[in-house]
Scaffold this motif. Structure first.
Motif, PDB file in Angstrom:
ATOM      1  N   ALA A 161     -24.611  35.196   0.915  1.00  0.00           N
ATOM      2  CA  ALA A 161     -23.504  34.254   1.154  1.00  0.00           C
ATOM      3  C   ALA A 161     -23.122  34.263   2.625  1.00  0.00           C
ATOM      4  O   ALA A 161     -22.839  33.214   3.224  1.00  0.00           O
ATOM      5  N   LYS A 171     -23.123  31.137   5.019  1.00  0.00           N
ATOM      6  CA  LYS A 171     -21.869  30.798   5.692  1.00  0.00           C
ATOM      7  C   LYS A 171     -22.131  30.565   7.185  1.00  0.00           C
ATOM      8  O   LYS A 171     -21.670  29.588   7.788  1.00  0.00           O
ATOM      9  N   GLU A 176     -18.732  35.748  -0.467  1.00  0.00           N
ATOM     10  CA  GLU A 176     -19.093  36.987   0.245  1.00  0.00           C
ATOM     11  C   GLU A 176     -18.067  38.084  -0.103  1.00  0.00           C
ATOM     12  O   GLU A 176     -18.430  39.224  -0.465  1.00  0.00           O
ATOM     13  N   CYS A 207     -18.641  30.005   0.956  1.00  0.00           N
ATOM     14  CA  CYS A 207     -19.546  31.142   1.156  1.00  0.00           C
ATOM     15  C   CYS A 207     -18.741  32.396   1.476  1.00  0.00           C
ATOM     16  O   CYS A 207     -19.049  33.502   1.006  1.00  0.00           O
ATOM     17  N   TYR A 241     -22.248  22.289  -1.922  1.00  0.00           N
ATOM     18  CA  TYR A 241     -23.550  22.342  -1.265  1.00  0.00           C
ATOM     19  C   TYR A 241     -24.345  21.046  -1.492  1.00  0.00           C
ATOM     20  O   TYR A 241     -24.960  20.497  -0.572  1.00  0.00           O
TER      21      TYR A 241
END
Ligand code: ADP
Length: 835
Positions: A772, A776, A795, A791, A817
């Motif tokens: 992630a 990111k 994370e 993200c 996304y």
């Protein structure tokens, strides 16, 4: 005009005799005959009168003379005997003649001896009682025997003879009225005769004049008919062989000649008509052929255009096709730079990379040229900062100029506006080409770029950009030639300097498309100046800059400075290296902290751009170790070539908003850039940490500036899925940069999503967090702030091993996304179309 021949002609009659008041010839002839008749009669009458008058006079004179002689004879005895009574009686016998008015007998001693006066008539004063006889007699003597007093009387003087001598004179005065009466009678008679004669003459003339006038009238009729009908075959009849006959014959001859001429003319005209017809036919045939040729040409043109279109399409497609593997080669070469290769292989890789870049440039040129030729190139009109554009473009050449030992200078004249609208990418392309050429063909001296404001209109500016060099120059006969496709001033140019000969062609075409032009002046051995003008619309969103800013360009001394980019994410690698390239720097790449340590140990760098989160060894740790080694004076870290004793490290983070900046500085970094960073920010970092222009605080202020953090902050609230300005920033690096970066992003991000799913399935929280973070980082770089935020959340959840929440977060992330992917795909396609 053709002059008439001089022909001898008889004089025309005087105007009066032309009888202008008579319009008809018949009247004229009649009048003439009568005039002649009257004239002749009058003349004869005059003759008769004169003759008659003379005759009457002679008769009167002889009669009176005889009478006077008789009286003189008879009165002689009376004079001799001095008997006036007898003499008076003798004189009184004269009363038988009524023509005699007076008679006097004058003696030689001048005495009126006897007198006679017709009854009722006064005496002649000359012989009256108080008269001077002597004078009267003397007068008579002088006048001989007779005195005519016309209108009055006739005096006849005769001598009276006695005994052989003149004893007196007898004077007989007769009345001459008798003669006048006679003449008057003749006059009246004559007038009566003349009246009759004129009548007869008029009658005869009007009857006979047609003998003369008829042929003339006939001729006149024929003439009138000919002139009305234009019938030249008509002929007048010849009545006689006189002058009129000659006139008619002459007229007929003239008609014959006219007719003959007409016939010749008609024949000639027919000939001409035939000729014209023939010519028309020929013309028609030629026209037909011409049409056919035009059709053929049109077809040929169409097929040439089709062929050209096909060629352009082919070139465009081929270029795309070639660019894709070429980008692969470039990417691989860039990756190989970071691999631990022996120096020789490293050198091969550099050559490979350099060749691929040249090839890419040539392909880009061909693509541009075919696009312009096919009329497919569309210019953008977006706001930009002209001062920045010129400054940044100059910056990209700073290193190359430095390496060559050629000065690179910039004069920005006062009044050149900063805030304008136009196609910044194309403008930069032309400027880059001109500066590139100038540097290429200049071995010593300087290259100077001057920007000026040539004209300010209501809606736009005409800006001139002149690139002046002190290079080899161009021969006068090649000055225009070099603007033609694939032409170079000298055949050896391409061998020595490379190049395709397309740059100037494209630049001039672009300049024309931008409403300006491109001209060159040059002298061999002295240098050249290329002046490029362009119309830019006023205003725009670019930050306003005072018009009087003055020169904004500077010279960098970046020679020998080495930069290392430590970045594991391929997207971010591309962007960082692309920006450094655009700024005229080449940089080495390390994919984690450990590699960075090794690279630093091997060659030493002036500036390191350090990503924070990386596998194997992250940026924090690497920085700590570097600083430690520097502090210990570790041998593995050579001193910075021109530095201040330690390597400048600029951190790159996607977490600036979380106060990560402070953390980075705390672990020993000098500065940091927040993703997505801009070219200007990258330039500031270079100028701060390599050229030492700005102080640290200032650069930090820029790096911490509103753009990235503001973008992140906004991203939480309401944001487009993709921030355009981040994409614009990348697309300004060079043509095709954006599509390449997006392509890499799309390829790696799909893998990231898959990896995260797999990690979640495997309950691998750390794996989720790691992947992630990578996504990111690259998403932030492309301005996909919302996705970056997702993200970031994932994370955090991954790190906390909150896998259920992480699962939900991944679901949400995937939706964002998909939208980002969609947008980026479109951007990639449009960038490809534009390049
Ligand atoms: P190339 O890719 O060959 O540089 P260009 O169209 O940009 O193509 O230039 C064409 C030719 O014009 C060059 O090959 C060179 O001979 C000449 N030329 C261009 N700029 C300069 C300059 N600044 N000084 C001397 N010659 C130049």
């Amino acid at each position: 005009m053709k002059k008439g021949k001089n022909v001898q002609v008889r004089r025309r009659a005087p105007t009066l005799l032309r009888l202008p008041f008579c319009r008809k010839i018949t009247t004229k002839i009649t009048m003439l005959v009568m005039a002649v008749c009257i004239f002749v009669l009058a003349l004869s009458f005059l003759g008769v009168i004169v003759i008659e008058a003379l005759h009457a006079r002679a008769e009167l004179l002889s009669k009176q003379s005889a009478l006077a002689d008789t009286i003189a004879y008879n009165v002689a005895p009376a004079v001799i005997f001095d008997d006036p009574v007898a003499a008076g009686k003798t004189l009184a016998s004269l009363q038988a003649d009524t023509q005699i008015n007076n008679a006097y007998l004058v003696t030689s001693d001048n005495r009126v001896f006897a007198r006679y006066a017709r009854k009722g008539l006064a005496e002649d004063p000359r012989f009256g009682p108080k008269a001077d006889f002597r004078r009267a007699i003397n007068e008579m003597r002088r006048e001989s025997t007779a005195i005519w007093r016309w209108g009055r009387d006739l005096e006849v003087v005769r001598p009276v003879m006695g005994e052989g001598s003149e004893i007196g004179r007898i004077v007989v005065v007769s009345d001459v009225m008798i003669i006048y009466q006679k003449l008057r009678v003749i006059l009246f008679g004559f007038m009566a005769i003349m009246a009759g004669a004129v009548l007869v003459a008029w009658f005869l003339a009007s009857r006979m004049q047609h003998l003369v006038s008829a042929p003339l009238l006939h001729l006149s009729d024929v003439m009138r008919q000919v002139s009305r009908t234009k019938e030249y075959s008509l002929r007048a009849e010849v009545a006689d062989n006189d002058e009129i006959g000659e006139l008619v014959t002459g007229f007929n001859t003239m008609l014959e000649q006219v007719e003959a001429r007409d016939t010749r003319l008609a024949a000639h005209r027919e000939e001409l008509e035939r000729e014209v017809e023939l010519r028309t036919l020929e013309l028609r045939e030629t026209n037909q052929k011409l049409h056919e040729t035009v059709d053929e040409l049109r077809l040929a043109k169409k097929s040439a255009e089709d062929a050209s279109q096909a060629k352009s399409m082919f070139l465009a497609n081929m270029s795309h096709e070639i660019r894709t593997p070429l980008n692969g080669i470039l990417g691989m070469a860039e990756l190989l730079f970071t691999a631990d290769l022996p120096e020789k292989q490293h050198c091969f890789v550099r050559t490979l990379h350099g060749s691929a870049v040249s090839l890419l440039d040539i392909i880009d040129d061909i693509l541009d040229s075919s696009k312009i030729e096919a009329g497919k190139l569309e210019l953008e009109s977006i706001p930009f900062d002209l001062h920045d554009l010129v400054g940044e473009t100059m910056d990209t050449f700073a290193l190359a100029a430095q390496r060559k030992g050629v000065g690179l200078l910039c004069d920005m004249e006062k009044g050149v506006p900063a805030s304008v609208q136009g196609d910044a990418v194309r403008l930069r392309q032309v400027l880059v080409n001109l500066i590139n050429n100038a540097l290429k063909f200049t071995e010593k001296g300087e290259v100077r770029v001057s920007a000026g404001l040539a004209e300010e209109g209501e809606v736009d500016y005409l800006i001139t950009l002149a690139v002046r060099d002190t290079g080899i120059g161009i021969p006068p006969d090649k000055l225009e030639y070099i603007f033609e496709s694939f032409n170079q001033a000298d055949g050896s140019t391409s061998r020595k300097y490379g190049g395709s000969g397309l740059g100037l062609t494209i630049s001039r075409q672009l300049a024309h498309l931008m409403g300006g032009g491109l001209e060159v002046k040059s002298a061999v051995g002295v240098g050249s100046v290329f002046t490029f003008s362009v119309r830019l619309r006023k205003g725009g969103a670019a930050e306003a800059r005072p018009a009087e800013t003055g020169p904004v360009c500077r010279q960098w001394d970046l020679s020998g400075r080495r930069v290392l980019v430590v970045e594991d994410n391929p997207v971010n690698q591309k962007v960082a290296l692309g920006m450094l390239n655009a700024l005229g720097m080449s940089a080495d790449l390390a994919v984690n902290g450990k590699e960075a340590m090794a690279a630093l140990a091997k060659s030493g760098y002036d500036l390191v751009f350090m990503d924070c989160q990386m596998p194997v060894m992250d940026g924090y740790e690497a920085t700590r170790l570097i600083r430690e080694k520097e502090a210990n004076g570790h041998e593995g870290l050579p001193a910075r070539p021109g530095g201040k004793g330690r390597t400048a490290i600029v951190g790159i983070t996607a977490n600036a908003m979380k106060g990560e900046g402070a953390k980075l500085l705390a672990c020993g970094m000098d500065d940091y850039l927040a993703k997505p960073y801009t070219l200007a920010q990258m330039r500031t970092m270079l100028s701060t940490w390599l050229a030492g222009e700005d102080d640290q605080e200032e650069s930090l202020a820029v790096a911490d500036g509103p753009s990235p953090e503001g973008a992140f902050a906004a991203g939480e609230q309401e944001l487009d899925d993709v921030d355009r300005s981040a994409l614009d920033e990348i697309s300004r690096l060079r043509k095709g940069a954006l599509s390449e970066v997006i392509e890499t992003y799309l390829a790696t991000s799909v893998t990231s999503i898959d990896t995260m799913r797999a990690a979640l399935a495997a309950n691998d929280g750390a794996g989720v967090a790691f992947t992630a973070h990578g996504l990111k980082s690259s998403s932030a770089m492309l301005g996909a702030h919302r996705l970056a935020a997702h993200c970031d959340e994932l994370e955090t959840l991954g790190k906390a091993t909150a896998l259920d929440d992480a699962f939900m977060a991944l679901e949400a992330l995937e939706q964002v996304y998909l939208r980002v992917r969609n947008t980026l795909e479109k951007e990639m396609l449009s960038d490809r179309e534009n390049t």
